[in-house]
Scaffold this motif. Structure first.
Motif, PDB file in Angstrom:
ATOM      1  N   UNK A 115      12.361 -20.005  87.903  1.00  0.00           N
ATOM      2  CA  UNK A 115      12.529 -18.724  87.287  1.00  0.00           C
ATOM      3  C   UNK A 115      12.257 -19.085  85.959  1.00  0.00           C
ATOM      4  N   UNK A 116      11.774 -18.282  85.566  1.00  0.00           N
ATOM      5  CA  UNK A 116      11.219 -17.911  83.819  1.00  0.00           C
ATOM      6  C   UNK A 116      11.864 -16.786  83.295  1.00  0.00           C
ATOM      7  N   UNK A 117      12.208 -16.901  81.933  1.00  0.00           N
ATOM      8  CA  UNK A 117      12.748 -15.985  81.258  1.00  0.00           C
ATOM      9  C   UNK A 117      12.506 -16.219  79.610  1.00  0.00           C
ATOM     10  N   UNK A 118      12.541 -15.287  78.936  1.00  0.00           N
ATOM     11  CA  UNK A 118      12.044 -14.041  79.062  1.00  0.00           C
ATOM     12  C   UNK A 118      10.539 -13.575  79.117  1.00  0.00           C
ATOM     13  N   UNK A 119      10.217 -12.906  80.321  1.00  0.00           N
ATOM     14  CA  UNK A 119       9.078 -12.805  80.903  1.00  0.00           C
ATOM     15  C   UNK A 119       8.547 -11.238  81.206  1.00  0.00           C
ATOM     16  N   UNK A 120       7.818 -10.568  80.639  1.00  0.00           N
ATOM     17  CA  UNK A 120       7.280  -9.330  81.097  1.00  0.00           C
ATOM     18  C   UNK A 120       6.381  -9.466  81.999  1.00  0.00           C
ATOM     19  N   UNK A 121       6.449  -8.654  83.182  1.00  0.00           N
ATOM     20  CA  UNK A 121       5.459  -8.908  84.245  1.00  0.00           C
ATOM     21  C   UNK A 121       5.182  -7.448  84.928  1.00  0.00           C
ATOM     22  N   UNK A 122       4.006  -7.447  85.443  1.00  0.00           N
ATOM     23  CA  UNK A 122       3.555  -6.133  86.205  1.00  0.00           C
ATOM     24  C   UNK A 122       3.758  -6.563  87.823  1.00  0.00           C
ATOM     25  N   UNK A 123       4.194  -7.882  88.128  1.00  0.00           N
ATOM     26  CA  UNK A 123       4.393  -8.281  89.514  1.00  0.00           C
ATOM     27  C   UNK A 123       5.608  -7.575  90.194  1.00  0.00           C
ATOM     28  N   UNK A 124       5.552  -7.651  91.431  1.00  0.00           N
ATOM     29  CA  UNK A 124       6.872  -7.359  91.907  1.00  0.00           C
ATOM     30  C   UNK A 124       7.170  -8.076  93.340  1.00  0.00           C
ATOM     31  N   UNK A 125       8.553  -8.198  93.654  1.00  0.00           N
ATOM     32  CA  UNK A 125       8.925  -8.963  94.837  1.00  0.00           C
ATOM     33  C   UNK A 125       7.825  -8.934  96.052  1.00  0.00           C
ATOM     34  N   UNK A 126       7.765 -10.027  96.554  1.00  0.00           N
ATOM     35  CA  UNK A 126       6.775  -9.792  97.644  1.00  0.00           C
ATOM     36  C   UNK A 126       5.288 -10.305  97.216  1.00  0.00           C
ATOM     37  N   UNK A 127       4.916 -10.127  95.984  1.00  0.00           N
ATOM     38  CA  UNK A 127       3.467 -10.587  95.635  1.00  0.00           C
ATOM     39  C   UNK A 127       3.316 -11.818  95.762  1.00  0.00           C
ATOM     40  N   UNK A 128       2.055 -12.365  96.311  1.00  0.00           N
ATOM     41  CA  UNK A 128       1.731 -13.883  96.288  1.00  0.00           C
ATOM     42  C   UNK A 128       1.170 -14.274  95.113  1.00  0.00           C
ATOM     43  N   UNK A 129       1.372 -15.345  94.737  1.00  0.00           N
ATOM     44  CA  UNK A 129       0.679 -15.685  93.505  1.00  0.00           C
ATOM     45  C   UNK A 129       0.098 -17.135  93.781  1.00  0.00           C
ATOM     46  N   UNK A 130      -0.873 -17.571  92.936  1.00  0.00           N
ATOM     47  CA  UNK A 130      -1.794 -18.902  93.373  1.00  0.00           C
ATOM     48  C   UNK A 130      -1.037 -19.751  91.983  1.00  0.00           C
ATOM     49  N   UNK A 131      -1.328 -21.017  92.188  1.00  0.00           N
ATOM     50  CA  UNK A 131      -1.147 -21.973  90.999  1.00  0.00           C
ATOM     51  C   UNK A 131      -2.038 -21.545  89.820  1.00  0.00           C
ATOM     52  N   UNK A 132      -1.402 -21.537  88.609  1.00  0.00           N
ATOM     53  CA  UNK A 132      -2.243 -21.059  87.625  1.00  0.00           C
ATOM     54  C   UNK A 132      -2.441 -19.524  87.401  1.00  0.00           C
ATOM     55  N   UNK A 133      -1.924 -18.725  88.158  1.00  0.00           N
ATOM     56  CA  UNK A 133      -2.076 -17.437  88.084  1.00  0.00           C
ATOM     57  C   UNK A 133      -1.052 -16.867  87.118  1.00  0.00           C
ATOM     58  N   UNK A 134      -1.485 -15.828  86.520  1.00  0.00           N
ATOM     59  CA  UNK A 134      -0.847 -15.331  85.279  1.00  0.00           C
ATOM     60  C   UNK A 134       0.387 -14.541  86.095  1.00  0.00           C
ATOM     61  N   UNK A 135       1.636 -14.900  85.481  1.00  0.00           N
ATOM     62  CA  UNK A 135       2.782 -14.106  85.912  1.00  0.00           C
ATOM     63  C   UNK A 135       3.280 -13.207  85.205  1.00  0.00           C
ATOM     64  N   UNK A 136       2.798 -13.170  83.937  1.00  0.00           N
ATOM     65  CA  UNK A 136       3.249 -12.259  82.871  1.00  0.00           C
ATOM     66  C   UNK A 136       3.175 -12.750  81.548  1.00  0.00           C
TER      67      UNK A 136
END
Length: 181
Positions: A115-136
């Motif tokens: 878990x990361x905070x405080x992070x603004x993101x455009x991702x939603x629940x269910x989105x797959x992410x790869x190692x190193x991919x931008x979360x926000x």
């Protein structure tokens, strides 16, 4: 008069210790202790969520009981609006507000969640992410750290909070064992 440097004395002590069966002095070291607990070793290679490698401005401080105070993660120094990256592959299981700040949680499998905070993101629940991919990006509306902008990174292993840094490096204690040929 002979004068020995501290470095030379340390080297002599290490050589002497390698020639003496130290467990006789301290009791035999069980195989399981010498190897360390298997769960303490990093499970897989994770990456830092910030680049370049950030300073840790507040360390993990596990509470003695789940309901007591502590610091259930680490605070990493960051720049305003800095990009945050997934430390390992996974699936976003939460992206939204918790109390007064935006939070992103990634399920990495095997019971591990970051878990990361405080992070603004455009991702939603269910989105797959790869190692190193931008979360926000770091949300600039927070004063989580007194010393300046930071990201709070927490990791849960099942129901327990664990030190996120153990996934980046082997944090088991070093144990000096007797020399053997």
């Amino acid at each position: 008069m002979l004068v020995f440097s501290p470095g030379l004395l340390f080297a002599a002590a290490v050589i002497l210790a390698s020639q003496v069966h130290l467990p006789l002095m301290f009791g035999d070291v069980p195989e399981s202790v010498a190897a360390g607990p298997a769960s303490a070793a990093p499970r897989e290679a994770w990456g830092w969520p910030l680049s370049p490698r950030p300073a840790v401005v507040r360390s993990f401080d596990a509470p003695e009981r789940p309901w007591l105070s502590g610091h259930r993660g680490v605070d990493l120094a960051s720049a305003p609006a800095q990009e945050l990256h997934s430390p390992a592959p996974g699936v976003v299981v939460f992206a939204g507000q918790v109390v007064d700040r935006p939070v992103v949680t990634v399920d990495h499998g095997n019971g591990l969640r970051s878990s990361f905070e405080p992070i603004e993101t455009t991702l939603s629940s269910g989105d797959r992410v790869e190692a190193g991919q931008t979360l926000g990006r770091l949300w600039t509306g927070s004063t989580h750290c007194r010393a300046g902008p930071c990201v709070h990174w927490g990791v849960r292993d099942g129901d327990d909070y664990v030190n996120p840094l153990k996934f980046l490096a082997d944090t088991r204690p070093s144990i000096l064992l007797p020399w053997s040929e």
